[in-house]
Design an enzyme around this catalytic site. Structure first.
Site, PDB file in Angstrom:
ATOM      1  N   ILE A  12       0.656  -1.227   0.101  1.00 18.12           N
ATOM      2  CA  ILE A  12      -0.186  -0.038  -0.057  1.00 18.12           C
ATOM      3  C   ILE A  12       0.831   1.263   0.032  1.00 18.12           C
ATOM      4  O   ILE A  12       0.564   2.070  -0.747  1.00 18.12           O
ATOM      5  CB  ILE A  12      -0.916   0.038   1.216  1.00 18.12           C
ATOM      6  N   ASP A  59      14.931   1.255  10.399  1.00 22.50           N
ATOM      7  CA  ASP A  59      14.086   0.696  11.106  1.00 22.50           C
ATOM      8  C   ASP A  59      13.337   1.508  11.880  1.00 22.50           C
ATOM      9  O   ASP A  59      13.920   2.489  12.548  1.00 22.50           O
ATOM     10  CB  ASP A  59      14.764  -0.524  12.051  1.00 22.50           C
ATOM     11  N   THR A  99       7.917  -4.031  15.701  1.00 23.26           N
ATOM     12  CA  THR A  99       7.618  -3.112  14.818  1.00 23.26           C
ATOM     13  C   THR A  99       6.411  -2.519  15.039  1.00 23.26           C
ATOM     14  O   THR A  99       6.306  -0.994  15.022  1.00 23.26           O
ATOM     15  CB  THR A  99       7.697  -3.773  13.278  1.00 23.26           C
ATOM     16  N   THR A 124      -6.165  -0.779  10.863  1.00 22.38           N
ATOM     17  CA  THR A 124      -7.007  -1.742  10.012  1.00 22.38           C
ATOM     18  C   THR A 124      -8.251  -2.131  10.807  1.00 22.38           C
ATOM     19  O   THR A 124      -8.442  -1.899  11.881  1.00 22.38           O
ATOM     20  CB  THR A 124      -6.039  -3.049  10.025  1.00 22.38           C
ATOM     21  N   ASP A 125      -9.417  -2.442   9.866  1.00 23.42           N
ATOM     22  CA  ASP A 125     -10.608  -2.860  10.514  1.00 23.42           C
ATOM     23  C   ASP A 125     -10.430  -4.387  11.374  1.00 23.42           C
ATOM     24  O   ASP A 125     -11.485  -4.512  11.911  1.00 23.42           O
ATOM     25  CB  ASP A 125     -11.778  -3.404   9.327  1.00 23.42           C
ATOM     26  N   GLU A 126      -9.388  -4.851  11.225  1.00 20.20           N
ATOM     27  CA  GLU A 126      -9.262  -6.156  12.195  1.00 20.20           C
ATOM     28  C   GLU A 126      -8.986  -5.938  13.701  1.00 20.20           C
ATOM     29  O   GLU A 126      -9.271  -6.666  14.464  1.00 20.20           O
ATOM     30  CB  GLU A 126      -7.777  -6.708  11.686  1.00 20.20           C
ATOM     31  N   TYR A 149      -1.419  -9.962  15.173  1.00 18.02           N
ATOM     32  CA  TYR A 149      -1.344  -8.840  14.493  1.00 18.02           C
ATOM     33  C   TYR A 149      -2.299  -7.768  14.746  1.00 18.02           C
ATOM     34  O   TYR A 149      -1.946  -6.514  14.947  1.00 18.02           O
ATOM     35  CB  TYR A 149      -1.680  -9.339  12.967  1.00 18.02           C
ATOM     36  N   LYS A 153      -1.805  -3.971  16.140  1.00 14.27           N
ATOM     37  CA  LYS A 153      -2.485  -2.758  15.629  1.00 14.27           C
ATOM     38  C   LYS A 153      -3.287  -2.014  16.451  1.00 14.27           C
ATOM     39  O   LYS A 153      -3.227  -0.667  16.529  1.00 14.27           O
ATOM     40  CB  LYS A 153      -3.026  -3.027  14.311  1.00 14.27           C
ATOM     41  N   GLY A 274      -8.284 -19.399  15.281  1.00 14.16           N
ATOM     42  CA  GLY A 274      -8.990 -17.992  15.948  1.00 14.16           C
ATOM     43  C   GLY A 274      -9.389 -17.195  14.693  1.00 14.16           C
ATOM     44  O   GLY A 274      -9.509 -15.806  14.666  1.00 14.16           O
TER      45      GLY A 274
HETATM   46  P1  NAD Z   1       3.304  -4.741   3.489  1.00 15.19           P
HETATM   47  O1  NAD Z   1       3.772  -6.073   4.507  1.00 15.19           O
HETATM   48  O2  NAD Z   1       3.273  -4.932   2.115  1.00 15.19           O
HETATM   49  O3  NAD Z   1       4.333  -3.746   3.684  1.00 15.19           O
HETATM   50  C1  NAD Z   1       5.049  -3.445   5.062  1.00 15.19           C
HETATM   51  C2  NAD Z   1       6.278  -2.603   4.784  1.00 15.19           C
HETATM   52  O4  NAD Z   1       6.610  -1.948   6.022  1.00 15.19           O
HETATM   53  C3  NAD Z   1       7.433  -3.134   4.192  1.00 15.19           C
HETATM   54  O5  NAD Z   1       7.969  -2.291   3.026  1.00 15.19           O
HETATM   55  C4  NAD Z   1       8.443  -3.522   5.111  1.00 15.19           C
HETATM   56  O6  NAD Z   1       9.715  -3.517   4.656  1.00 15.19           O
HETATM   57  C5  NAD Z   1       8.320  -2.050   6.045  1.00 15.19           C
HETATM   58  N1  NAD Z   1       8.513  -2.491   7.328  1.00 15.19           N
HETATM   59  C6  NAD Z   1       8.442  -3.607   8.082  1.00 15.19           C
HETATM   60  N2  NAD Z   1       8.752  -3.388   9.418  1.00 15.19           N
HETATM   61  C7  NAD Z   1       9.476  -2.190   9.543  1.00 15.19           C
HETATM   62  C8  NAD Z   1      10.313  -1.509  10.277  1.00 15.19           C
HETATM   63  N3  NAD Z   1      10.538  -1.934  11.576  1.00 15.19           N
HETATM   64  N4  NAD Z   1      10.712  -0.300   9.740  1.00 15.19           N
HETATM   65  C9  NAD Z   1      10.582   0.180   8.758  1.00 15.19           C
HETATM   66  N5  NAD Z   1       9.902  -0.481   7.913  1.00 15.19           N
HETATM   67  C10 NAD Z   1       9.484  -1.730   8.160  1.00 15.19           C
HETATM   68  O7  NAD Z   1       2.115  -4.059   4.146  1.00 15.19           O
HETATM   69  P2  NAD Z   1       0.828  -3.609   3.321  1.00 15.19           P
HETATM   70  O8  NAD Z   1      -0.045  -4.446   3.220  1.00 15.19           O
HETATM   71  O9  NAD Z   1       1.258  -2.581   2.446  1.00 15.19           O
HETATM   72  O10 NAD Z   1       0.129  -2.654   4.617  1.00 15.19           O
HETATM   73  C11 NAD Z   1       0.595  -1.390   5.142  1.00 15.19           C
HETATM   74  C12 NAD Z   1      -0.216  -0.951   6.202  1.00 15.19           C
HETATM   75  O11 NAD Z   1      -1.398  -0.874   6.131  1.00 15.19           O
HETATM   76  C13 NAD Z   1       0.387  -1.723   7.389  1.00 15.19           C
HETATM   77  O12 NAD Z   1       0.175  -0.823   8.684  1.00 15.19           O
HETATM   78  C14 NAD Z   1      -1.083  -2.743   7.676  1.00 15.19           C
HETATM   79  O13 NAD Z   1      -1.320  -3.101   9.109  1.00 15.19           O
HETATM   80  C15 NAD Z   1      -2.321  -1.709   7.068  1.00 15.19           C
HETATM   81  N6  NAD Z   1      -3.335  -2.292   6.479  1.00 15.19           N
HETATM   82  C16 NAD Z   1      -3.177  -3.229   5.329  1.00 15.19           C
HETATM   83  C17 NAD Z   1      -4.166  -3.790   4.761  1.00 15.19           C
HETATM   84  C18 NAD Z   1      -4.238  -4.600   3.599  1.00 15.19           C
HETATM   85  O14 NAD Z   1      -5.264  -5.298   3.260  1.00 15.19           O
HETATM   86  N7  NAD Z   1      -2.812  -5.022   3.152  1.00 15.19           N
HETATM   87  C19 NAD Z   1      -5.526  -3.475   5.268  1.00 15.19           C
HETATM   88  C20 NAD Z   1      -5.671  -2.530   6.520  1.00 15.19           C
HETATM   89  C21 NAD Z   1      -4.504  -1.995   6.985  1.00 15.19           C
HETATM   90  O1  DAU Z   2      -8.878  -6.557   7.065  1.00 11.71           O
HETATM   91  C1  DAU Z   2      -7.395  -5.905   6.764  1.00 11.71           C
HETATM   92  C2  DAU Z   2      -6.391  -6.720   6.849  1.00 11.71           C
HETATM   93  O2  DAU Z   2      -6.583  -7.701   5.837  1.00 11.71           O
HETATM   94  C3  DAU Z   2      -5.133  -6.148   7.128  1.00 11.71           C
HETATM   95  O3  DAU Z   2      -4.890  -5.483   8.182  1.00 11.71           O
HETATM   96  C4  DAU Z   2      -3.964  -7.319   7.025  1.00 11.71           C
HETATM   97  O4  DAU Z   2      -2.586  -6.632   6.865  1.00 11.71           O
HETATM   98  C5  DAU Z   2      -4.107  -7.963   5.612  1.00 11.71           C
HETATM   99  O5  DAU Z   2      -3.016  -9.031   5.818  1.00 11.71           O
HETATM  100  C6  DAU Z   2      -5.507  -8.773   5.684  1.00 11.71           C
HETATM  101  O6  DAU Z   2      -5.783  -9.476   6.785  1.00 11.71           O
HETATM  102  P1  DAU Z   2      -6.515 -11.170   6.359  1.00 11.71           P
HETATM  103  O7  DAU Z   2      -6.146 -12.065   7.219  1.00 11.71           O
HETATM  104  O8  DAU Z   2      -8.120 -10.852   6.089  1.00 11.71           O
HETATM  105  O9  DAU Z   2      -6.015 -11.291   4.741  1.00 11.71           O
HETATM  106  P2  DAU Z   2      -5.529 -12.635   4.109  1.00 11.71           P
HETATM  107  O10 DAU Z   2      -5.182 -12.190   2.871  1.00 11.71           O
HETATM  108  O11 DAU Z   2      -4.427 -13.338   4.649  1.00 11.71           O
HETATM  109  O12 DAU Z   2      -6.758 -13.293   4.113  1.00 11.71           O
HETATM  110  C7  DAU Z   2      -7.931 -13.273   3.696  1.00 11.71           C
HETATM  111  C8  DAU Z   2      -9.012 -14.245   3.965  1.00 11.71           C
HETATM  112  O13 DAU Z   2      -8.720 -15.568   3.330  1.00 11.71           O
HETATM  113  C9  DAU Z   2      -8.942 -14.777   5.425  1.00 11.71           C
HETATM  114  O14 DAU Z   2     -10.162 -15.304   5.794  1.00 11.71           O
HETATM  115  C10 DAU Z   2      -8.154 -15.951   5.384  1.00 11.71           C
HETATM  116  C11 DAU Z   2      -8.230 -16.701   4.040  1.00 11.71           C
HETATM  117  N1  DAU Z   2      -7.033 -17.267   3.452  1.00 11.71           N
HETATM  118  C12 DAU Z   2      -5.831 -16.634   3.558  1.00 11.71           C
HETATM  119  C13 DAU Z   2      -4.686 -17.463   2.819  1.00 11.71           C
HETATM  120  C14 DAU Z   2      -3.562 -16.638   2.883  1.00 11.71           C
HETATM  121  C15 DAU Z   2      -7.231 -18.712   2.913  1.00 11.71           C
HETATM  122  O15 DAU Z   2      -8.407 -18.932   2.924  1.00 11.71           O
HETATM  123  N2  DAU Z   2      -6.288 -19.113   2.378  1.00 11.71           N
HETATM  124  C16 DAU Z   2      -5.083 -18.621   2.339  1.00 11.71           C
HETATM  125  O16 DAU Z   2      -4.001 -19.041   1.968  1.00 11.71           O
END
Ligand code: NAD
Ligand code: DAU
Length: 343
Positions: A12, A59, A99, A124-126, A149, A153, A274
């Site tokens: 993101i 970091d 982190t 996050t909505d989680e 996780y 958060k 969980g």
């Molecule tokens: P991502 O895992 O793709 O990227 C995380 C980035 O943070 C990486 O570039 C990593 O190198 C960097 N990082 C990790 N630890 C670090 C540290 N100690 N110091 C500096 N950099 C560090 O994550 P994402 O999916 O892009 O998510 C970004 C943010 O959005 C996160 O805070 C996540 O909780 C939040 N978020 C993600 C989702 C989703 O669906 N992916 C949804 C809601 C919220």
């Molecule tokens: O809701 C926002 C969150 O969405 C973010 O805060 C997190 O960073 C992001 O990782 C994501 O969390 P989820 O656990 O919802 O995402 P994930 O893609 O891991 O899983 C989505 C759904 O799919 C979940 O119900 C678990 C299921 N799943 C996931 C994987 C990786 C499977 O069934 N099979 C899989 O292999």
């Protein structure tokens, strides 16, 4: 506008930086990232030579590095950096606490010391936990995180609000639902499914596959984040959702359809411990206050995303083989890390 972004090499954060650089050519962006396995600088290849972009490897737990990297007269910190994958937090929560909790506090301290204008915290909505069938997470709902996780958060959110109440920090918090789109590391459900299917492999479905997630395209999310950054009220939380809930089976069905593949490519395996059944964010406040709405329908977004992964096999192969780590050395003279794990 001078913006300090943490975690900008991730999924993101890199979309956010690409969007800011393209939309605001006069903005100055500093990307501060540790480059964990999830950080991939090739995500930023299209902007890395822009005069208003700078990368700093560090970091967020390292206060000296932060103090060195955060510029004077910094208008905003946008804090994406986190350990982000629920399954990894189940296997080991330590990095998540370091982190997501300690790193966020260290960054808050640095923001205060540097008198940064605004702190935009990406949550996050989680944090609200698993929703019942008719339940919606609102900005003032109680927090009920259920994975390591989500707990890390939620703790980070509390620390941001505490810095606002105690030290008058100008902050805003966003809580986004499940993002998908290009450059997402293929450990998360949709990119994992797409990459597996493109390689002719099956997709693991946890449990009955009827868990519900509200999918939002990463471009829609980043448009909302920019609105909150520029126009959100200080001390407020804003929800960002796609308004497109799908069971995991439905979401995977859209991927199968885009690739013209049969349901037999899905393999049910044991459930995530969980496992949260349903997430549902109410984002009425964000829509009405900031005049934002998601624009990309799930079906169109999936078509585009599948096409992106199909057309960017080099990116996928580099990530899956671990060769993406060489990008650092080749482009920045940084040695690839040996501890990185790949999908
Ligand atoms: P991502 O895992 O793709 O990227 C995380 C980035 O943070 C990486 O570039 C990593 O190198 C960097 N990082 C990790 N630890 C670090 C540290 N100690 N110091 C500096 N950099 C560090 O994550 P994402 O999916 O892009 O998510 C970004 C943010 O959005 C996160 O805070 C996540 O909780 C939040 N978020 C993600 C989702 C989703 O669906 N992916 C949804 C809601 C919220
Ligand atoms: O809701 C926002 C969150 O969405 C973010 O805060 C997190 O960073 C992001 O990782 C994501 O969390 P989820 O656990 O919802 O995402 P994930 O893609 O891991 O899983 C989505 C759904 O799919 C979940 O119900 C678990 C299921 N799943 C996931 C994987 C990786 C499977 O069934 N099979 C899989 O292999």
């Amino acid at each position: 506008m001078r913006i300090f972004v943490t975690g900008g090499a991730g999924f993101i954060g890199s979309q956010f930086i690409r969007d800011i650089i393209h939309r605001f050519p006069s903005a100055e962006v500093i990307n501060f990232d540790k480059l964990t396995y999830a950080g991939n600088l090739s995500n930023l290849a299209s902007v890395e030579s822009a005069p208003n972009y700078r990368f700093y490897r560090g970091d967020i737990c390292d206060s000296e590095a932060l103090f060195e990297a955060i510029p004077r007269e910094c208008d905003a910190i946008v804090h994406f950096a986190a350990e982000s994958h629920v399954d990894r937090s189940i296997h080991g929560a330590r990095e998540f606490v370091l982190t997501n909790v300690l790193g966020t506090q260290t960054l808050l301290d640095a923001a205060r010391a540097r008198k940064v204008g605004r702190f935009l915290h990406i949550s996050t909505d989680e944090v609200g936990g698993s929703m019942g069938p008719d339940q919606w997470l609102r900005e003032d709902s109680p927090l009920d995180p259920r994975s390591p996780y989500a707990a890390s958060k939620a703790a980070a959110e509390h620390l941001v609000r505490a810095a606002g109440a105690t030290f008058g920090l100008d902050y805003a918090i966003t809580r986004t639902s499940n993002n998908y789109g290009p450059f997402q590391f293929p450990e998360k459900l949709l990119p994992l499914a797409i990459c597996n299917l493109l390689d002719g492999q099956t997709v693991p479905v946890y449990g009955d596959g009827l868990q519900v997630r509200d999918w939002i395209h990463v471009e829609d999310n980043c448009r909302a984040l920019i609105e909150v950054l520029l126009s959100g009220r200080a001390g407020q939380t804003y929800h960002i959702g796609g308004g497109q809930p799908r069971t995991n089976r439905e979401a995977l069905g859209a991927v199968l359809e885009a690739l013209n593949m049969p349901e037999t490519m899905l393999t049910h395996i044991s459930d995530r411990p969980g496992h949260d059944r349903r997430y549902a964010v109410d984002f009425t406040k964000t829509s009405s206050e900031l005049h934002w709405a998601p624009e990309i329908s799930f079906e169109r977004g999936i078509q585009r995303t599948v096409r992106w992964y199909a057309e960017n096999r080099d990116w996928v192969n580099a990530v899956r083989s671990g060769h993406y780590l060489n990008y650092y050395r080749e482009h920045y003279g940084i040695a690839p890390r040996t501890e990185a794990r790949v999908a």
